[in-house]
Write a protein that holds these residues in place. Structure first.
Motif, PDB file in Angstrom:
ATOM      1  N   UNK A  98     100.763 108.506 155.420  1.00 46.19           N
ATOM      2  CA  UNK A  98     100.387 108.259 156.810  1.00 46.19           C
ATOM      3  C   UNK A  98     100.175 109.581 157.554  1.00 46.19           C
ATOM      4  N   UNK A  99     101.096 110.525 157.347  1.00 43.66           N
ATOM      5  CA  UNK A  99     100.981 111.820 158.043  1.00 43.66           C
ATOM      6  C   UNK A  99      99.724 112.575 157.611  1.00 43.66           C
ATOM      7  N   UNK A 100      99.463 112.585 156.305  1.00 42.83           N
ATOM      8  CA  UNK A 100      98.273 113.300 155.806  1.00 42.83           C
ATOM      9  C   UNK A 100      96.988 112.620 156.286  1.00 42.83           C
ATOM     10  N   UNK A 101      96.963 111.302 156.313  1.00 43.97           N
ATOM     11  CA  UNK A 101      95.779 110.587 156.783  1.00 43.97           C
ATOM     12  C   UNK A 101      95.521 110.861 158.257  1.00 43.97           C
ATOM     13  N   UNK A 102      96.588 110.882 159.048  1.00 46.37           N
ATOM     14  CA  UNK A 102      96.439 111.166 160.472  1.00 46.37           C
ATOM     15  C   UNK A 102      95.899 112.585 160.702  1.00 46.37           C
ATOM     16  N   UNK A 103      96.440 113.555 159.958  1.00 46.32           N
ATOM     17  CA  UNK A 103      95.957 114.934 160.091  1.00 46.32           C
ATOM     18  C   UNK A 103      94.500 115.054 159.643  1.00 46.32           C
ATOM     19  N   UNK A 104      94.166 114.374 158.548  1.00 42.31           N
ATOM     20  CA  UNK A 104      92.800 114.455 158.038  1.00 42.31           C
ATOM     21  C   UNK A 104      91.803 113.891 159.046  1.00 42.31           C
ATOM     22  N   UNK A 105      92.143 112.730 159.636  1.00 45.60           N
ATOM     23  CA  UNK A 105      91.249 112.125 160.612  1.00 45.60           C
ATOM     24  C   UNK A 105      91.108 113.025 161.850  1.00 45.60           C
ATOM     25  N   UNK A 106      92.204 113.662 162.252  1.00 39.71           N
ATOM     26  CA  UNK A 106      92.145 114.560 163.406  1.00 39.71           C
ATOM     27  C   UNK A 106      91.273 115.777 163.131  1.00 39.71           C
ATOM     28  N   UNK A 107      91.443 116.390 161.968  1.00 36.07           N
ATOM     29  CA  UNK A 107      90.621 117.546 161.621  1.00 36.07           C
ATOM     30  C   UNK A 107      89.149 117.159 161.478  1.00 36.07           C
ATOM     31  N   UNK A 108      88.916 115.989 160.894  1.00 38.61           N
ATOM     32  CA  UNK A 108      87.540 115.539 160.705  1.00 38.61           C
ATOM     33  C   UNK A 108      86.874 115.272 162.063  1.00 38.61           C
ATOM     34  N   UNK A 109      87.644 114.695 162.982  1.00 35.81           N
ATOM     35  CA  UNK A 109      87.105 114.422 164.304  1.00 35.81           C
ATOM     36  C   UNK A 109      86.731 115.700 165.044  1.00 35.81           C
ATOM     37  N   UNK A 110      87.483 116.789 164.813  1.00 33.20           N
ATOM     38  CA  UNK A 110      87.225 118.074 165.467  1.00 33.20           C
ATOM     39  C   UNK A 110      86.327 118.995 164.651  1.00 33.20           C
ATOM     40  N   UNK A 111      85.714 118.443 163.591  1.00 35.15           N
ATOM     41  CA  UNK A 111      84.800 119.200 162.733  1.00 35.15           C
ATOM     42  C   UNK A 111      85.456 120.390 162.062  1.00 35.15           C
ATOM     43  N   UNK A 112      86.720 120.228 161.722  1.00 29.60           N
ATOM     44  CA  UNK A 112      87.391 121.273 160.951  1.00 29.60           C
ATOM     45  C   UNK A 112      87.224 121.035 159.456  1.00 29.60           C
ATOM     46  N   UNK A 113      86.856 119.848 159.104  1.00 27.55           N
ATOM     47  CA  UNK A 113      86.655 119.495 157.695  1.00 27.55           C
ATOM     48  C   UNK A 113      85.289 118.834 157.545  1.00 27.55           C
TER      49      UNK A 113
END
Length: 375
Positions: free
Chosen positions: A360-375
């Motif tokens: 859950x923690x990794x998915x939340x971080x991934x979605x946040x980074x993806x939303x901010x165009x970090x990934x």
């Protein structure tokens, strides 16, 4: 007298044993037209020697000494002697015949001079830097773009001596153009000086147009999708070649201005108007080179900015993945400690719960980074 004999007579090289073999070789070879834009087939530096009278080329094979004597006795016409990379020995007799200043002779033989205009008594000595564009399939960090040479011109009342250095800048086509315009040749040696200056400056404009194509290609590559991957060496190479072109063009402004405005005994007032036109063309070439230099500076700055942005993007991606990896590392590090009493240590659902928390923690971080165009 043959041209080989003429060379011995003028330069005094008949004392050198090596020229005897050259003369014998010349007698065995088929006679060729020495007006061809190349070095003399006799092995000397003389490319051409022509007498002009009333704007027309005087026919016949009159040697240099006789041609000069005839022109000076009649007081009409002039002699145009063309040389290509003469040695000091080859030029010595010619300098004595025309009364050329030793300093000007030294400059003409040694070459590697800046464009300039000097006066030695009744003789003008002008130095022009010639340029040519070096064709290449693809511009690289080591590509040669501009090649330079030199043309030295001695101008007197009844003679023009051109000394060319380099593999390009042949004056053969220019001579043909002048001979097709007798009215211009009637203006004397100054008309030849103007034609050479105009020819050299026109080559500047031709080369700047070709260099612009290279700059446009580099600009297109830099602002393309993968512009940060462009080799910056290509830009630096263009700037170096542009600097060489600038060294050839910029110093010529003052000599042309003097020819266009300052009274000269060997330059008729009606010829000075033509030099003003050449000066205008030179100004255009100078402005183009300055604009190209500024444009290359802008392209280089843009490329460096693109590289910096690309590096920042890479660092953001690395940071985002490091944050994702930090979550399971932290959780596993906590439960990897060797303590007997820890929360949920003996709980049957503790192991699955840890994986759920990590996911859950990794998915939340991934979605946040993806939303901010970090990934």
């Amino acid at each position: 007298m043959s041209m080989a004999g003429n060379l011995r007579k003028v330069t005094g090289l008949d004392k050198v044993s090596g020229l005897r073999g050259v003369a014998r070789l010349a007698r065995r070879r088929v006679r060729v037209d020495l007006s061809h834009p190349a070095r003399s087939p006799l092995g000397s530096a003389v490319v051409n020697c022509v007498t002009y009278q009333d704007g027309e080329r005087v026919p016949g094979g009159r040697d240099l000494v006789d041609a000069v004597q005839h022109v000076r006795e009649t007081g009409a016409g002039f002699v145009w002697l063309g040389l290509h990379e003469p040695t000091a020995r080859e030029f010595a007799g010619i300098a004595e015949l025309f009364g050329l200043h030793p300093l000007a002779v030294e400059d003409a033989v040694e070459a590697h001079q800046r464009p300039k205009l000097e006066r030695y008594g009744e003789t003008l000595f002008a130095v022009f830097k010639t340029v040519c564009y070096v064709e290449h399939k693809e511009l690289t960090a080591t590509s040669e773009v501009v090649n330079t040479g030199e043309i030295m011109v001695f101008v007197g009342h009844d003679f023009v001596i051109t000394v060319r250095h380099g593999r390009h800048g042949s004056l053969g086509p220019l001579r043909e153009e002048l001979e097709a315009n007798p009215e211009q040749l009637t203006k004397g040696p100054a008309a030849v000086l103007h034609a050479i200056a105009d020819h050299v400056v026109d080559d500047y404009l031709t080369v700047t147009d070709s260099v612009q194509a290279d700059i446009d290609q580099v600009e297109t590559d830099v602002f393309a999708e993968n512009g940060a991957r462009v080799d910056p060496g290509r830009i630096y190479q263009l700037k170096r070649e542009l600097l060489e072109l600038k060294r050839a063009v910029a110093p010529l402004a003052r000599p042309l201005l003097e020819l266009a405005t300052r009274p000269e005994r060997v330059v008729a007032p009606e010829i000075q108007a033509y030099f003003r036109d050449v000066s205008d063309h030179l100004l255009r070439a100078t402005e183009q080179i300055a604009a190209f230099d500024e444009l290359l500076n802008s392209i280089l700055q843009a490329h460096l900015a693109q590289v910096s942005v690309a590096q920042n993007e890479d660092m953001r991606k690395i940071t985002a993945w490091a944050a994702l990896i930090a979550v399971p590392t932290m959780v596993c590090g906590v439960y990897g400690m060797n303590f007997d009493f820890m929360p949920e240590l003996h709980w049957k659902l503790g192991y699955p719960m840890v994986w759920v928390v990590i996911a859950v923690a990794c998915t939340a971080l991934y979605r946040g980074f993806k939303h901010n165009d970090w990934l």
